[in-house]
Design an enzyme around this catalytic site. Structure first.
Site, mmCIF file in Angstrom:
data_model
loop_
_atom_site.group_PDB
_atom_site.id
_atom_site.type_symbol
_atom_site.label_atom_id
_atom_site.label_comp_id
_atom_site.label_asym_id
_atom_site.label_seq_id
_atom_site.Cartn_x
_atom_site.Cartn_y
_atom_site.Cartn_z
ATOM 1 N N SER A 191 85.035 33.747 -53.104
ATOM 2 C CA SER A 191 84.852 32.877 -51.947
ATOM 3 C C SER A 191 84.464 31.474 -52.432
ATOM 4 O O SER A 191 85.193 30.878 -53.204
ATOM 5 C CB SER A 191 83.828 33.492 -50.990
ATOM 6 O OG SER A 191 83.824 32.822 -49.749
ATOM 7 N N GLU A 314 91.404 39.202 -44.920
ATOM 8 C CA GLU A 314 90.350 38.218 -45.158
ATOM 9 C C GLU A 314 89.690 37.708 -43.877
ATOM 10 O O GLU A 314 88.472 37.590 -43.792
ATOM 11 C CB GLU A 314 90.931 37.005 -45.914
ATOM 12 C CG GLU A 314 91.386 37.284 -47.327
ATOM 13 C CD GLU A 314 90.239 37.268 -48.339
ATOM 14 O OE1 GLU A 314 89.076 37.107 -47.931
ATOM 15 O OE2 GLU A 314 90.524 37.425 -49.533
ATOM 16 N N HIS A 415 87.120 39.920 -45.974
ATOM 17 C CA HIS A 415 86.546 39.002 -46.955
ATOM 18 C C HIS A 415 85.305 39.621 -47.595
ATOM 19 O O HIS A 415 84.408 40.110 -46.901
ATOM 20 C CB HIS A 415 86.183 37.701 -46.249
ATOM 21 C CG HIS A 415 85.817 36.578 -47.146
ATOM 22 N ND1 HIS A 415 86.719 35.980 -48.001
ATOM 23 C CD2 HIS A 415 84.639 35.918 -47.322
ATOM 24 C CE1 HIS A 415 86.122 35.005 -48.652
ATOM 25 N NE2 HIS A 415 84.863 34.948 -48.266
#
Length: 523
Positions: A191, A314, A415
């Site tokens: 990330s 995600e 995610h």
């Protein structure tokens, strides 16, 4: 029970411990920079001087100032302090000249810490035969606000990126004392951490600080130039009631007020401009001369071997958390496309109809999730894999597995869900529902394969799921492993990580056709 372990390094003598239960050695909370407070707030990091006395490294370092976020648990005993520039070192017992992995945590450039329970490194170092370093960097306005456009003599910019560079310099100078090989350093992150690794690949001064890189779910196209950085700075100053930007007053602001104003700006910017982040590395023309997505797409990044990839779902986490960071609804997505066209009138952006063609058969109510996922994460990964494969070996992946519970509630392989698998820390505590409906044993097998691949890559080879002789699986590929072919423009081989791994040619063919070849980025 634990046994004291002493490391004598250039930076000083550090007393860690060998944990009998895990069999790993750990040094927690080693200072690599002076406290970034007072006159050093919003200034470049300054390397810590050599410690004159032995330093006991038994406590987790403070996390950078931030508000609590249920999606990024820091741990029950976490301490938060502006004096946060520390790192942690993990090593197997009797480590000597082992490859080094340096972890850059994520958290939207605003949350997180190197000492999150999720990033306990014993399993990774024991199974993979590597030395692991996890590091802190400044977050939010303290790390990513660029006030240099307001007063270049009083403030510096790209502070968090400079923090990471300084930590990597510390690794180069000191990691041998902990059993690591400074000539074999792999930097990896997820990330925002992946975004910082992406930036490092395009920072000229990072040359030689790392030799391989792993980028997980990077928002690589969300980095901006000085004009956008100045807009964010002005918004922050107004929110903090300091529009005069007096350096002395800003350095005297209570840190809680900075975090409050930072959090308000963090939420407001993507509400006003869908798809943009308030805080991210700045393409400043000096430390970061060009947008990393452009540099890497054109094959001009540091020519180091690279693993890069994303997760299948995600964007679902951002919808679930009602996060403003990613536009998902049709009106917000259309606004985002309109903004991009207005900012780059000469750019041949795909039409909405062309993009939609990539999602044939997708139900309309989840179409926005797919578009948000791909503009934010997947397509930047594709563009980087395509360009970087011309100058160095690249391995591309997509993580598809989800536990029965996450599948049931519609999150899927969202995610950051690969992280517990990779780190081998599947127990997220009593409030973690991930394996409430089972699936932990299967997750353990998948995680073992991931760790074997990531650490094989760090040792200098291809990321096949084979552990070194005498470590964990003793050189035998775990059950469910598959050959992972390097990515090239002929076959575009991509590893799909699931119950059983499989390598698929041109997995993203429909997406590439729909989105086109032009790199789309926010400026």
């Amino acid at each position: 029970m634990s046994e004291e372990i002493i490391a004598r390094a250039s930076a000083g003598t550090f007393i860690g411990s060998e944990e009998a239960e895990s069999g790993a050695r750990v040094w927690r909370g080693i200072r690599y920079a002076l406290p970034p407070v007072g006159e050093l707030r919003w200034r470049d990091p300054v390397a810590a001087p050599r410690a004159s006395e032995p330093v006991t490294c038994a406590s987790a370092p403070p996390a950078a100032p931030q508000l609590p976020n249920p999606a990024v648990p820091l741990g029950d005993d976490a301490v938060i302090d502006e004096d946060c520039l520390f790192l942690n070192v993990w090593a197997p017992a009797a480590a000597e000249a082992l490859p080094v992995m340096v972890w850059v945590h994520g958290g939207a450039y605003t949350f997180g810490s190197s000492a999150q329970p999720l990033f306990e490194g014993a399993t990774l170092v024991r199974e993979g035969g590597v030395v692991l370093v996890t590091l802190n960097y400044r977050l939010g306005a303290l790390g990513f606000l660029d006030l240099s456009g307001v007063d270049p003599d009083a403030f510096d910019g790209n502070l968090a990126l400079k923090d990471v560079l300084l930590a990597l310099s510390w690794v180069r100078e000191n990691v041998a004392a902990f059993g690591g090989d400074p000539s074999r350093v792999t930097v990896f992150g997820e990330s925002a951490g992946g975004g910082l690794v992406t930036a490092l690949l395009a920072v000229p001064s990072a040359a030689g600080l790392f030799h391989r890189a792993i980028v997980q779910s990077s928002p690589a196209s969300s980095m901006y130039g000085p004009e956008r950085a100045r807009e964010v700075a002005d918004r922050f100053l107004a929110e903090a009631g300091e529009s005069g930007a007096d350096p002395a007053r800003l350095r005297e602001l209570p840190v809680d007020e900075i975090v409050r104003a930072s959090t308000a700006v963090y939420a407001a910017v993507p509400q006003q401009s869908p798809g943009r982040l308030a805080f991210a590395p700045v393409v400043d023309g000096s430390l970061l001369p060009e947008a990393p997505i452009t540099v890497l797409r054109e094959g001009r990044g540091h020519p180091v071997p690279l693993i890069i990839g994303t997760n299948r779902d995600e964007a679902s986490l951002f919808k679930f958390m009602k996060s403003p960071l990613i536009p998902i609804t049709e009106d917000r997505l259309l606004e985002m496309f309109a903004d991009m066209r207005a900012e780059a009138p000469g750019l041949e952006l795909p039409s909405v109809q062309q993009v939609a063609s990539a999602y044939e058969g997708v139900r309309h109510r989840v179409l926005g999730l797919g578009v948000a996922r791909d503009i934010g994460f997947r397509m930047p990964g594709v563009w980087i894999a395509e360009g970087h494969s011309a100058v160095a070996p690249v391995w591309f992946y997509r993580f598809d597995h989800s536990s029965p519970f996450l599948k049931l509630i519609g999150l899927g392989a969202t995610h950051a869900t690969e992280l517990p698998y990779l780190w081998g820390n599947l127990d997220g505590g009593p409030k973690d529902p991930t394996f409430r409906l089972g699936g932990r044993r299967e997750a353990g097998r998948i995680g073992a394969r991931m760790r074997a691949r990531w650490t094989a890559f760090a040792r200098g080879g291809s990321p096949q799921a084979v552990a070194p002789e005498g470590v964990a699986s003793e050189g035998v590929a775990p059950e469910g492993a598959a050959e992972w072919r390097p990515y090239d423009l002929a076959s575009r081989g991509t590893l799909v990580i699931g119950r059983e791994d499989r390598c698929v040619d041109d997995l993203d063919g429909a997406l590439r056709a729909g989105w086109g070849d032009e790199v789309l980025s926010f400026r």
